[in-house]
Enzyme design. Structure first.
Site, PDB file in Angstrom:
ATOM      1  N   ASN A 139     -11.262  -2.509  -5.071  1.00 38.56           N
ATOM      2  CA  ASN A 139     -10.159  -1.920  -5.865  1.00 38.56           C
ATOM      3  C   ASN A 139     -10.874  -1.486  -7.235  1.00 38.56           C
ATOM      4  O   ASN A 139     -10.386  -0.195  -8.031  1.00 38.56           O
ATOM      5  CB  ASN A 139      -9.129  -2.067  -5.849  1.00 38.56           C
ATOM      6  N   ASP A 195       0.993  -1.582   0.162  1.00 34.39           N
ATOM      7  CA  ASP A 195       0.515   0.075   0.081  1.00 34.39           C
ATOM      8  C   ASP A 195       0.859   0.892   0.018  1.00 34.39           C
ATOM      9  O   ASP A 195       2.100   1.313   0.490  1.00 34.39           O
ATOM     10  CB  ASP A 195      -0.919   0.210   1.056  1.00 34.39           C
ATOM     11  N   SER A 219      -8.287  -4.101   5.513  1.00 38.85           N
ATOM     12  CA  SER A 219      -8.272  -4.120   4.395  1.00 38.85           C
ATOM     13  C   SER A 219      -8.792  -5.513   3.531  1.00 38.85           C
ATOM     14  O   SER A 219      -8.606  -5.619   2.234  1.00 38.85           O
ATOM     15  CB  SER A 219      -7.808  -3.062   3.233  1.00 38.85           C
TER      16      SER A 219
HETATM   17  C1  IPE Z   1      -5.062  -2.748   0.572  1.00 40.51           C
HETATM   18  O1  IPE Z   1      -5.556  -1.683  -0.185  1.00 40.51           O
HETATM   19  C2  IPE Z   1      -5.588  -2.880  -1.306  1.00 40.51           C
HETATM   20  C3  IPE Z   1      -4.251  -3.602  -2.045  1.00 40.51           C
HETATM   21  C4  IPE Z   1      -2.307  -3.166  -1.429  1.00 40.51           C
HETATM   22  C5  IPE Z   1      -3.788  -4.277  -3.201  1.00 40.51           C
HETATM   23  P1  IPE Z   1      -6.481  -0.379   0.034  1.00 40.51           P
HETATM   24  O2  IPE Z   1      -5.396   1.147  -0.573  1.00 40.51           O
HETATM   25  O3  IPE Z   1      -7.263  -0.777  -1.633  1.00 40.51           O
HETATM   26  O4  IPE Z   1      -7.086  -0.448   1.037  1.00 40.51           O
HETATM   27  P2  IPE Z   1      -7.672   0.827   1.954  1.00 40.51           P
HETATM   28  O5  IPE Z   1      -8.572   1.895   1.107  1.00 40.51           O
HETATM   29  O6  IPE Z   1      -6.564   2.025   2.317  1.00 40.51           O
HETATM   30  O7  IPE Z   1      -8.419   0.115   2.625  1.00 40.51           O
HETATM   31  C1  IPE Z   2      -1.817   0.362  -3.117  1.00 40.47           C
HETATM   32  O1  IPE Z   2      -1.714   1.115  -3.613  1.00 40.47           O
HETATM   33  C2  IPE Z   2      -2.225  -0.652  -4.983  1.00 40.47           C
HETATM   34  C3  IPE Z   2      -3.289  -0.689  -4.552  1.00 40.47           C
HETATM   35  C4  IPE Z   2      -4.337  -0.209  -4.320  1.00 40.47           C
HETATM   36  C5  IPE Z   2      -3.663  -1.341  -5.854  1.00 40.47           C
HETATM   37  P1  IPE Z   2      -2.254   2.503  -3.021  1.00 40.47           P
HETATM   38  O2  IPE Z   2      -3.126   2.976  -4.295  1.00 40.47           O
HETATM   39  O3  IPE Z   2      -3.617   1.915  -2.382  1.00 40.47           O
HETATM   40  O4  IPE Z   2      -1.953   3.675  -2.833  1.00 40.47           O
HETATM   41  P2  IPE Z   2      -2.656   5.081  -1.697  1.00 40.47           P
HETATM   42  O5  IPE Z   2      -2.994   4.380  -0.453  1.00 40.47           O
HETATM   43  O6  IPE Z   2      -4.128   5.978  -2.382  1.00 40.47           O
HETATM   44  O7  IPE Z   2      -1.545   5.727  -1.143  1.00 40.47           O
HETATM   45 MG    MG Z   3      -4.282   2.376  -0.638  1.00 36.71          MG
END
Ligand code: IPE
Ligand code: IPE
Ligand code: MG
Length: 248
Positions: free
Chosen positions: A76, A28, A204
């Protein structure tokens, strides 16, 4: 106990600590990494993919047996269309190129999650990668794509119902072990350690059933900035934990 080699620059001496068999990583922070640099979010995802390659190889090198990385959740899909599109493009190029690299490390690649939502090209690449790596004997790499733990549990319940109705399984025989066998991670040990970079204190929808007794380490680094030394730091924290499993 000498946690480090002769000098600190040599890094952590992995033979001196208790290593987890199975590590989970919630990759993340890609979006925030890009935002900080005034770049589009997709640049963060590309940078995160490089980190994935580096950390996966490192885990294999130091003798981790199972690594599960959370790449794309069932939630996502609700991101803007162009972000989802660029992620799918990135996954495709990774499955074509980067996973080829893992051949040298004998890594067994598995995808956990519902593959049916991906387009035919991507789904074929996923299956191809699983097929071509299944007889290797190195680390098992589970890539969680369109993965959601609640979705996984519902799927398990449905399959159990079908097997009970078809008399393949007796209701009274259902126990924790049998239930686990209906999950994507069937046959694998539960994660010992889950690392979440980016400083968020939540799970998550990742490995809910499997993480009943997992140790959590939250780190403040954003995933694209995550270094081998950060993994070592998490390993050191893990090795100092006292796992009691409800005992004393
Ligand atoms: C969790 O991250 C999913 C992945 C890293 C693939 P998210 O960014 O989707 O989670 P939330 O929204 O912060 O809980
Ligand atoms: C994780 O990084 C990748 C996926 C969930 C696909 P994020 O895209 O959630 O990055 P932040 O949390 O917005 O910084
Ligand atoms: Mg994220």
């Amino acid at each position: 106990m000498a946690l480090f080699g002769k000098n600190k620059k040599e890094g952590l001496d992995h033979s001196q600590i208790l290593l987890p068999s199975h590590i989970g990583i919630i990759m993340d922070g890609n979006g925030r990494w890009a935002k900080k640099r005034g770049l589009p979010r997709k640049a963060g995802h590309s940078a995160g993919a490089k980190t994935f390659r580096k950390i996966t190889r490192y885990c294999s090198d130091i003798g981790i047996k199972y690594l599960t990385v959370y790449a794309f959740s069932t939630e996502n899909w609700k991101r803007p269309d162009d972000e989802v599109k660029s992620l799918m493009k990135l996954f495709k190029s990774y499955l074509e190129e980067a996973l080829e690299d893992f051949k040298d490390d004998s890594i067994v690649v598995k995808f956990i999650g519902d593959k049916s939502k991906f387009d035919d090209d991507l789904r074929s690449l996923m299956i191809e990668n699983e097929e071509s790596s299944k007889d290797r004997n190195g680390m098992v790499l589970n890539i969680a794509m369109n993965y959601g733990s609640r979705d996984e549990i519902i799927r398990a319940v449905k399959n159990i119902c079908t097997d009970v109705m078809d008399s393949k399984l007796l209701k009274d025989d259902i126990d924790e072990k049998i239930f686990s066998d209906y999950l994507y991670t069937s046959g694998q040990p539960d994660p010992d350690l889950i690392i979440r970079p980016s400083g968020e204190y939540r799970i998550s929808n990742f490995l809910l059933w499997q993480s009943a007794y997992t140790e959590f380490v939250i780190m403040n680094k954003l995933w694209p900035d995550f270094e081998k030394s950060d993994l070592d730091e998490a390993l050191k924290i893990y090795s100092s934990r006292n796992r009691r499993y409800g005992g004393v």
